[in-house]
Design an enzyme around this catalytic site. Structure first.
Site, short mmCIF file in Angstrom:
data_model
loop_
_atom_site.label_atom_id
_atom_site.label_comp_id
_atom_site.label_asym_id
_atom_site.label_seq_id
_atom_site.Cartn_x
_atom_site.Cartn_y
_atom_site.Cartn_z
N LYS A 188 4.37 -5.75 -2.61
CA LYS A 188 4.62 -6.45 -3.86
C LYS A 188 3.34 -6.68 -4.65
O LYS A 188 3.31 -6.49 -5.85
CB LYS A 188 5.30 -7.79 -3.56
CG LYS A 188 5.66 -8.60 -4.78
CD LYS A 188 6.79 -7.96 -5.55
CE LYS A 188 7.15 -8.71 -6.80
NZ LYS A 188 7.86 -7.81 -7.74
N LYS A 241 10.13 3.31 -11.78
CA LYS A 241 11.14 2.52 -11.07
C LYS A 241 11.99 3.43 -10.19
O LYS A 241 12.31 3.11 -9.06
CB LYS A 241 12.00 1.80 -12.11
CG LYS A 241 12.63 0.53 -11.69
CD LYS A 241 11.80 -0.70 -11.95
CE LYS A 241 10.47 -0.66 -11.28
NZ LYS A 241 9.53 -1.63 -11.77
N ARG A 289 6.65 -9.03 0.66
CA ARG A 289 5.35 -8.55 0.20
C ARG A 289 4.98 -7.19 0.76
O ARG A 289 4.09 -6.53 0.26
CB ARG A 289 4.27 -9.56 0.58
CG ARG A 289 4.46 -10.91 -0.08
CD ARG A 289 3.43 -11.89 0.41
NE ARG A 289 2.09 -11.46 0.08
CZ ARG A 289 1.48 -11.74 -1.06
NH1 ARG A 289 2.10 -12.46 -1.96
NH2 ARG A 289 0.26 -11.33 -1.30
N GLU A 309 7.99 3.89 -17.34
CA GLU A 309 8.47 2.84 -16.46
C GLU A 309 9.77 3.28 -15.78
O GLU A 309 10.01 2.98 -14.61
CB GLU A 309 8.65 1.52 -17.24
CG GLU A 309 9.32 0.38 -16.52
CD GLU A 309 8.73 0.05 -15.15
OE1 GLU A 309 7.62 0.48 -14.82
OE2 GLU A 309 9.43 -0.63 -14.38
N GLU A 320 10.00 4.54 -7.14
CA GLU A 320 9.73 3.44 -6.22
C GLU A 320 10.91 3.17 -5.30
O GLU A 320 10.73 2.94 -4.12
CB GLU A 320 9.41 2.15 -6.99
CG GLU A 320 7.99 2.09 -7.52
CD GLU A 320 7.68 0.74 -8.18
OE1 GLU A 320 6.59 0.21 -7.94
OE2 GLU A 320 8.51 0.22 -8.95
N TRP A 365 -0.46 -5.85 6.88
CA TRP A 365 -0.39 -4.54 6.25
C TRP A 365 -1.68 -3.85 6.68
O TRP A 365 -2.77 -4.27 6.28
CB TRP A 365 -0.32 -4.73 4.73
CG TRP A 365 -0.43 -3.50 3.92
CD1 TRP A 365 -1.58 -2.82 3.61
CD2 TRP A 365 0.62 -2.79 3.27
NE1 TRP A 365 -1.29 -1.74 2.82
CE2 TRP A 365 0.04 -1.69 2.60
CE3 TRP A 365 2.00 -2.97 3.20
CZ2 TRP A 365 0.79 -0.78 1.85
CZ3 TRP A 365 2.74 -2.07 2.46
CH2 TRP A 365 2.16 -1.00 1.80
N CYS A 372 -0.21 -8.27 3.38
CA CYS A 372 -0.47 -9.36 4.34
C CYS A 372 -0.07 -10.77 3.87
O CYS A 372 -0.35 -11.14 2.74
CB CYS A 372 -1.95 -9.43 4.69
SG CYS A 372 -2.60 -7.95 5.43
N ASN A 396 -6.13 -12.44 5.67
CA ASN A 396 -5.80 -11.48 4.61
C ASN A 396 -7.11 -11.07 3.97
O ASN A 396 -7.94 -11.93 3.69
CB ASN A 396 -4.93 -12.12 3.52
CG ASN A 396 -3.53 -12.43 3.99
OD1 ASN A 396 -3.15 -12.09 5.10
ND2 ASN A 396 -2.76 -13.10 3.13
N GLY A 397 -7.26 -9.79 3.68
CA GLY A 397 -8.49 -9.33 3.04
C GLY A 397 -9.22 -8.33 3.92
O GLY A 397 -8.66 -7.84 4.90
N HIS A 402 5.41 22.18 -24.56
CA HIS A 402 4.08 22.69 -24.24
C HIS A 402 3.91 22.95 -22.75
O HIS A 402 2.79 23.01 -22.25
CB HIS A 402 3.01 21.70 -24.72
CG HIS A 402 2.97 21.53 -26.21
ND1 HIS A 402 2.76 22.59 -27.08
CD2 HIS A 402 3.17 20.45 -27.00
CE1 HIS A 402 2.79 22.15 -28.32
NE2 HIS A 402 3.06 20.85 -28.30
C1 G6P Z 1 1.99 -2.85 -6.90
C2 G6P Z 1 3.50 -2.77 -7.02
C3 G6P Z 1 3.89 -2.35 -8.44
C4 G6P Z 1 3.28 -3.32 -9.44
C5 G6P Z 1 1.75 -3.36 -9.28
C6 G6P Z 1 1.09 -4.41 -10.13
O1 G6P Z 1 1.44 -1.58 -6.97
O2 G6P Z 1 4.03 -1.84 -6.09
O3 G6P Z 1 5.29 -2.39 -8.57
O4 G6P Z 1 3.63 -2.93 -10.73
O5 G6P Z 1 1.43 -3.68 -7.92
O6 G6P Z 1 1.45 -5.69 -9.68
P1 G6P Z 1 1.16 -7.01 -10.48
O7 G6P Z 1 1.54 -8.13 -9.56
O8 G6P Z 1 -0.32 -7.00 -10.78
O9 G6P Z 1 1.97 -6.97 -11.72
#
Ligand code: G6P
Length: 605
Positions: A600, A484, A27, A480, A487, A73, A2, A99-100, A503
Site C-alpha cells: 500500500k 489499475k 499494507r 490510470e 495492479e 516485507w 512492514c 521498519n526501514g 505511430h
Molecule cells: C505504491 C502503490 C500505488 C500507489 C503508490 C503511491 O506504489 O502500490 O498504488 O499509487 O504507492 O502511494 P501514495 O501513498 O504515495 O499515494
C-alpha cells in the site's frame, strides 16, 4: 509494507497484537511475528505467510501483558522464518521489530561477529538487537541510544527487554510510529488503522525522537536525551472506516464511498460568490500565490498519474506552465529547484519514501513545497510547508481509488485558487465551482451503472493484453486505467496517447487486443473518433468511456459518463476504470485487496 504493533497494559497482549497485525495486512507483507514477555521469559513466534497462519501456530494459553508484533516485507534477506521479526539478541533478552533499512548493517554485523556474536538471521534488524543487548548502559533507553548512535539508516523500532518488562522503548527516524493512549494501557503502531479499535488519542513521534511507553503513560525524548513535549491529539477515525462493513472487498467499498467522501472533501471549501476555493492549509496569501511562475507536481504510481491530471488543470485554469514527474525519478537526478516554482507533493499515505525524499530535496535547496495528502499527520504532510488534506478517510485496498479521486478534486481546487489570483474570470471560476459541487451526484450516477460495467469488465478479463487510450484530458485517465487494471488483474495493460497509436502501436491491434478509449466531449472528440475508426478497421474491439454527446462511432460497447465542466471531465472519467479493474479481477477470482508483489505504501527505496 512492514507494519509494527505493540501493547502494554493489564489485558492479555496476545489477541490485541494479533488484531493489530490483521489490520496491518493490507499494507503488503510476506511474514509475521510477535514477542511476548510472559512473567518468566520472552516468547517469540514467527511465521512465513499470512497472519492467520501465525495465529494458528500460537500456543493456546499464551499470555503476557507486554508485547510487540510485526508484518515484514523482505528487504535484507529472503522470506524465511528466521528473517521474520521480532529479531532477538543472542541471549534472547532483547526483542526488536523494525521498519526501514539500516544502511551500515553489514559492517556492524562483521564487527559483532569478530567479537564472537553469532547471528540467526540475515536481517539488518538483528544487528540492532545485538547492539542493544551488548550495551553496558544501565537502562534500556540508554542501551537503545547507544545502539542508535552506531547505525545509519531509516527506522521505526519497538523494543522489549526481559529485564525491564514494564516498558516498550520506541524510536523513529524516517518511518512512521504512533503511540496510542488508553486507560492504564498503551498501544504502539506504525499505522493508525491498527489502533483505531482501542483508542482515538494518539501521539505521532517525530524523526529523531524516542519514547518510553509504560502501562500508565509515555515519555518522549530526543537522541540528546532531552525530554520533548508531546500532547496526544484526537484522531477523527471510526472503527467502521477500517472494516469491510458487509462488503466483500475494500476496493469496492472504497469505490462506492466516493459520492459521500467527495461531498465531505468539498464541504466548506468552495466559494460560490467569488468563484474560488478556500484552501487555508496552503498557508499562502494571494500575493504568494501570484508570485509563482510554474508548478511542479511530484508523486509515485497512481498519484503521479493524477498529478498529470492536476498539471493540466493548472495549465488550463491558471495558465501557468505545470508538469508532473515521478518523485522516484526526480529525487535521483539532481533537479534544478527554482524559487518561483510551487512544488506539490501528492501522496495518499504520506509515507511513500520516494516522494518524502523528493520533498526533502526541494526543501534542502530552498524550494517551497505543499502537499496533497490523505493521511493526517503523516511524514509528507508534516514536512511540507502547507497543503490540502484529502479527507478521503482510510483507504485499505492496495489499489487506490477514492484517494485518487480526492487528489484530482484537490488539484482542481488548487488550480482554481491559482487561476483566480491570475486571469481566470469570476464567471469561469463560478462555472468550475458549480462543476465541483455537482461531482458527488454525478459519481453516484456512474456507480449506478455498475452492473453494465461489470459485464464489460468480465469480457475484458479474458484478454491477455489491453490498450487504454486517451488524448490530452483523457490521457492521464487512460494511464490510470491501465495501471489499475495491471495492479489487480495481472493482465498486461498499456496506455497510449490516442494520437500516438498510428505511430507504432497500431501494429499490435487485432481481434485479441481490446482497447478502452477515454473520450470526453470536448474540442478533441472528432480526433478521438478517428483513432477508434482506425482500431475498428483492424478488427480491434473498442470499449468507449465517454460523455453523452460523444457518438458511438465504431465502438463495441460503451459506458456513458455525465458531462462536467470540460476541465473537470477527467475526474469523472476515472470512476468507470476503477470499477472495470475491480470487476475484471473479481471475474478472475484474484486477491483484489492485496495484489501480489504490491504494498500500500512503499516506505523503502
Ligand atoms: C505504491 C502503490 C500505488 C500507489 C503508490 C503511491 O506504489 O502500490 O498504488 O499509487 O504507492 O502511494 P501514495 O501513498 O504515495 O499515494
Amino acid at each position: 509494507m512492514c507494519g509494527i504493533v505493540g501493547y502494554i497494559g493489564s489485558q492479555n497482549a496476545v489477541p490485541i497484537l494479533m488484531e493489530g497485525l490483521f489490520r496491518l495486512e493490507y499494507r503488503g507483507y510476506d511474514s509475521a511475528g510477535i514477542a511476548i514477555i510472559s512473567p518468566a521469559e520472552t516468547r517469540v513466534f514467527r511465521r512465513v505467510g499470512r497472519v492467520r497462519e501465525l495465529e494458528a501456530s500460537l500456543p493456546r494459553r499464551l499470555t503476557g501483558k507486554v508485547g510487540i508484533g510485526h508484518t515484514r516485507w523482505a528487504t535484507h534477506g529472503p522470506v524465511t522464518q528466521a528473517n521474520a521479526h521480532p529479531q532477538v539478541s543472542g541471549d534472547g533478552r532483547i526483542s526488536v521489530v523494525h521498519n526501514g533499512i539500516i544502511d551500515n548493517a553489514t559492517e556492524l554485523r562483521e564487527g559483532l561477529q569478530a567479537k564472537g556474536e553469532t547471528f540467526g538471521s540475515e536481517t539488518d534488524t538483528e544487528v540492532l538487537a545485538h547492539l542493544i543487548a551488548r550495551s553496558a548502559a544501565p537502562s534500556l533507553e540508554d542501551a537503545v541510544l547507544d545502539a542508535l548512535a552506531q547505525i545509519h539508516g531509516t527506522y521505526a523500532i519497538a523494543i522489549i527487554d526481559q529485564r525491564h518488562p514494564d516498558r516498550i522503548v520506541v524510536a523513529r527516524n524516517g518511518s512512521p510510529l504512533i503511540i496510542g493512549v488508553g486507560d492504564r494501557e498503551m498501544f504502539i503502531a506504525s499505522d493508525l488503522s491498527a489502533l483505531v479499535r482501542h483508542t482515538t488519542s494518539v501521539v505521532h513521534l517525530d524523526d529523531g525522537e524516542l519514547a518510553t511507553v509504560t502501562a500508565t503513560g509515555f515519555r518522549t525524548f530526543s537522541r540528546e536525551e532531552e525530554n520533548t513535549a508531546k500532547t496526544p491529539v484526537s484522531i477523527d477515525l471510526d472503527a467502521d472506516d477500517v472494516d469491510l462493513a458487509g462488503h466483500q472487498h475494500f476496493m469496492r467499498k472504497e469505490i462506492l464511498e466516493q459520492p459521500a467522501s467527495a461531498e465531505r472533501m468539498l464541504q466548506g471549501r468552495l466559494d460560490e460568490r467569488f468563484g474560488t476555493a478556500r484552501l487555508d492549509g496552503l498557508n499562502l496569501s494571494p500575493r504568494d500565490l501570484r508570485s509563482f511562475r510554474r508548478v511542479k507536481i511530484l508523486g509515485c504510481g497512481s498519484a503521479y498519474y493524477v498529478g498529470q491530471i492536476g498539471a493540466q488543470l493548472i495549465e488550463e485554469l491558471a495558465r501557468m506552465p505545470a508538469d508532473a514527474e515521478p518523485a522516484s525519478e526526480f529525487r535521483y537526478r539532481n533537479p534544478v529547484i527554482e524559487p518561483d516554482t510551487l512544488y506539490v507533493a501528492v501522496s495518499q499515505s504520506g509515507e511513500t519514501a520516494d516522494t518524502a525524499f523528493a520533498v526533502r530535496e526541494v526543501k534542502r535547496k530552498g524550494g517551497q513545497v505543499v502537499g496533497l495528502v490523505n493521511v493526517v499527520g503523516s511524514s509528507i504532510a508534516r514536512e511540507c510547508d502547507g497543503g490540502i488534506y484529502l479527507h478521503a478517510g482510510p483507504e485499505i485496498a492496495v489499489a487506490s481509488t477514492k484517494a485518487l479521486t480526492h487528489m484530482a478534486i484537490g488539484f482542481a481546487m488548487l488550480a482554481l485558487v491559482l487561476g483566480r489570483v491570475r486571469d481566470l474570470s469570476i464567471s469561469d471560476g463560478q462555472r468550475i465551482v458549480a462543476g465541483l459541487k455537482a461531482l458527488p451526484g454525478q459519481i453516484e450516477q456512474i456507480l449506478a451503472d455498475e452492473p453494465q460495467i461489470a459485464e464489460i469488465a468480465a469480457d475484458l478479463s479474458a484478454a491477455e493484453s489491453l490498450f487504454f487510450i486517451g488524448r490530452v484530458r483523457g490521457f492521464p485517465v487512460a494511464r490510470e486505467g491501465a495501471q489499475k487494471f495491471k495492479e489487480v488483474t495481472y493482465r498486461h495493460a498499456e496506455a497510449y496517447q490516442a494520437s500516438e497509436l498510428k505511430h507504432g502501436p497500431l501494429a499490435l491491434i487485432d481481434k485479441d487486443l481490446p482497447t478502452v478509449a477515454i473520450v470526453p466531449d470536448d474540442e478533441l472528440t472528432d480526433r478521438n473518433m478517428g483513432a477508434i475508426e482506425q482500431i475498428s478497421a483492424r478488427n480491434g474491439r473498442v470499449v468507449l468511456i465517454a460523455n453523452p454527446g460523444v457518438p458511438d462511432c465504431a465502438a463495441d460497447s460503451r459506458i456513458t459518463v455525465p458531462k462536467s465542466a470540460r476541465e473537470l471531465d477527467p475526474i469523472l472519467l476515472v470512476i468507470p476504470v476503477q470499477l472495470m479493474a475491480y470487476h475484471a479481477a473479481r471475474t478472475l477470482g484474484l486477491d483484489i485487496d492485496k495484489p501480489r508483489n504490491l504494498a500500500k505504501s512503499v516506505t523503502v527505496e
